[in-house]
Design an enzyme around this catalytic site. Structure first.
Site, PDB file in Angstrom:
ATOM      1  N   GLY A 149      58.573 164.570  66.403  1.00  0.00           N
ATOM      2  CA  GLY A 149      58.673 163.275  65.719  1.00  0.00           C
ATOM      3  C   GLY A 149      58.163 163.315  64.290  1.00  0.00           C
ATOM      4  N   GLY A 168      50.935 157.284  51.244  1.00  0.00           N
ATOM      5  CA  GLY A 168      50.126 156.537  52.227  1.00  0.00           C
ATOM      6  C   GLY A 168      48.656 156.579  51.878  1.00  0.00           C
ATOM      7  N   ASP A 199      62.407 162.729  48.890  1.00  0.00           N
ATOM      8  CA  ASP A 199      61.174 161.953  49.094  1.00  0.00           C
ATOM      9  C   ASP A 199      60.097 162.373  48.083  1.00  0.00           C
ATOM     10  OD1 ASP A 199      59.394 160.172  50.778  1.00  0.00           O
ATOM     11  OD2 ASP A 199      58.332 162.084  50.954  1.00  0.00           O
ATOM     12  N   LYS A 257      58.424 159.939  45.057  1.00  0.00           N
ATOM     13  CA  LYS A 257      56.991 159.732  44.826  1.00  0.00           C
ATOM     14  C   LYS A 257      56.586 160.206  43.431  1.00  0.00           C
ATOM     15  CE  LYS A 257      55.956 160.052  49.762  1.00  0.00           C
ATOM     16  NZ  LYS A 257      55.811 161.039  50.863  1.00  0.00           N
ATOM     17  N   LYS A 266      59.255 151.695  48.891  1.00  0.00           N
ATOM     18  CA  LYS A 266      59.480 152.601  47.765  1.00  0.00           C
ATOM     19  C   LYS A 266      60.604 152.112  46.849  1.00  0.00           C
ATOM     20  CE  LYS A 266      58.012 156.935  49.972  1.00  0.00           C
ATOM     21  NZ  LYS A 266      57.888 156.557  51.400  1.00  0.00           N
ATOM     22  N   PHE A 308      57.981 143.097  59.695  1.00  0.00           N
ATOM     23  CA  PHE A 308      57.085 143.264  60.831  1.00  0.00           C
ATOM     24  C   PHE A 308      57.558 144.425  61.686  1.00  0.00           C
ATOM     25  CE2 PHE A 308      54.460 141.521  64.398  1.00  0.00           C
ATOM     26  CZ  PHE A 308      53.255 141.609  63.709  1.00  0.00           C
TER      27      PHE A 308
END
Lengths: 344, 344
Positions: free
Chosen positions: B205, B152, B219, B223, B123, B8
């Protein structure tokens, strides 16, 4: 899966050859596809054990008129095949009439009513009666797949159904006609007038002798309507589209676009204006930050704008009979794997 | 569909809010989704009737620590929920460890073994053990969906499974890391050095304080591996990828590219060299006739080259927690409509 093939023109033949080429690969993946019958308006061929792909492809390669194929009989009809063939699916690839949907629509209705899955590349039936056909499929526990109608290899229907699931589609924009796109690209790259570029496309077999459907936007509009009726559960038709084509495009406009950083493209657009879905087809300025900007030549693309998944664009659409046949095969494999297109 | 939500954090919370916002729309389409339990490492909340979205979202909006939520009990565990919740599916969104796959992998194995569908954005488990997990799902008549792990909102897994069905995929090329792509774009557009562009991305950010995973290509490699293991039924891992990043890119190289008509992008590539699937991640020159050329800023894309369907490219990947949550919802809707991802 036991399949009847209805219509045996160029795409039908390419589909048959594709099955022959892909059979080993498909069987390795646990997929067995048998052609039980090949039908056209003059009769057909039927073999309850499955027509031999090798034997029959020789006949195709000899380029015979179909009624001269071995075992071709005028008494083989769709009713006969449904009665005796125990078929799971039919591939319908007839020459489509966009005013009546015939002859495909009669075949498709009969098949769906009998609970037989239909995979079609016929634009007419889907353009004219998608919602009715969808309900027929739902009521009879079968499905109707038509990815091939909206750009062949371009996975526009797949994307609309599966890639945007759970989001709200707010806008659709597509470069949906390869011929128009090729002509504009020739004008841009080789400084041709519209007439010169059209002539070149005709000489290369890219544009038809009567190019109206492509260059005046009807083909784009047809594909846009099919996509929108699928997404929005509407029954839109050609009269709902604000339509214009590319024949007035000048070299001067193209030059000006280059100077100012945009390209002209024939774009089909669907968007909500005052809560009302509004469809248009026409030349549009596409800037370089738009994923449609580099969709050149015979390529096609569709861009969806959604509320929660943002922008999703698919680009593709290899042209020709083999990619069209491969789009039919794609729908068949997806059905074989359990996807029901008309459940979405 | 009765769902347990495991984890959560920000995406979990966004998923909860998304369900609240979308509920009316989903119910209009005949889809009812109930959250039966919310679990994290400290315990959970359980309501066999379904947790009230309104009531609970107030708690979330107050930004309380989860263990302060009403009815939160340390005794609520996944075992308890499986035993008492009659759940059809679980959404697993835990902080992923890419060396061990924990804690997600233990949850996922337990769920699949019990025949409960899993939808995950983790992942680690997919990177490390996809083939094992796929077999678990197959053996227990349920499915595992993980579209959220590879961009995403970008429908890369959907496209690999459904859009290329029946064709042979010959090559995969992807712009799969939004942060790297943003940094390169800043260097191009605003003439920043790599260090300046990275700093800007961190200030906004977009890049993390420790940006290694993004800028050194890990990353992208993760993927790419997930996509390739899905398509090619392989068990590739990071050691199989020839890996380099973007930190050595100079303004001079970018200028030269502009002059010569290409852009640099961090590209993940999988192709067959001497019949052997070869994976690499690194800076690549992308020319303007490539659909990846205009995939700028935080956008992502993947391009598949196939034998019979030609090139198919999907572009998208809106960033942030809502699109990630919407990617989870997309998988859920597709499962609800009968798609079984692990049958492909």
């Amino acid at each position: 899966m036991r399949i009847a093939l209805i219509g045996f023109g160029n795409v039908g033949k390419a589909f048959f050859q594709l099955l022959k080429n892909k059979r080993d690969n498909l069987e390795k993946n646990g997929i067995s596809l048998e052609i039980i019958s090949i039908l056209n308006s003059q009769g057909g061929i039927f073999d309850a054990q499955g027509i031999s792909l090798e034997y029959f492809s020789n006949e195709v390669e000899l380029n015979k008129e179909c009624y001269k194929y071995s075992n071709f009989a005028p008494t083989i009809t769709l009713d006969y095949v449904i009665e005796n063939g125990n078929i799971d699916a039919a591939v319908v690839l007839t020459p489509t009439n966009k005013d009546t949907g015939e002859p495909g629509i009669t075949y498709i209705k009969k098949l769906l009513t009998k609970g037989i899955n239909v995979i079609t590349g016929d634009k007419g039936p889907i353009l004219l009666e998608y919602n009715h056909l969808k309900k027929l499929a739902q009521d009879n526990n079968c499905t109707l797949a038509f990815g091939c109608t909206t750009g062949g290899a371009l996975p526009s229907i797949n994307s609309a159904l599966f890639d945007l699931a759970g989001s709200e589609i707010l806008e659709v924009r597509g470069v949906l006609n390869g011929t128009s796109n090729y002509i504009i690209n020739e004008m841009e790259d080789n400084n041709l007038t519209f007439e010169e570029a059209l002539k070149k496309a005709q000489d290369l077999g890219i544009a038809e002798t009567n190019p109206t459907l492509d260059i005046e936007g009807y083909d784009t509009a047809t594909k846009l309507i099919i996509i929108c009726n699928t997404i929005f559960n509407k029954s839109l038709s050609l009269k709902d589209v604000n339509l214009s084509g590319i024949s007035n495009l000048t070299i001067e406009e193209i030059h000006q676009g280059k100077t100012l950083g945009y390209k002209y493209k024939l774009i089909g657009t669907a968007k909500f204006i005052n809560n009302s879905l509004t469809l248009s087809v026409g030349l549009d300025k596409v800037y370089s930050n738009d994923p449609l900007y580099n969709v050149d030549g015979k390529n096609k693309a569709v861009k969806f704008l959604s509320d929660t998944l943002g922008e999703v664009t698919v680009i593709g659409g290899a042209s020709g009979t083999t990619p069209a046949a491969a789009a039919i095969l794609r729908d068949i494999i997806n059905i074989e794997k359990g996807i029901n297109f008309t459940k979405f």
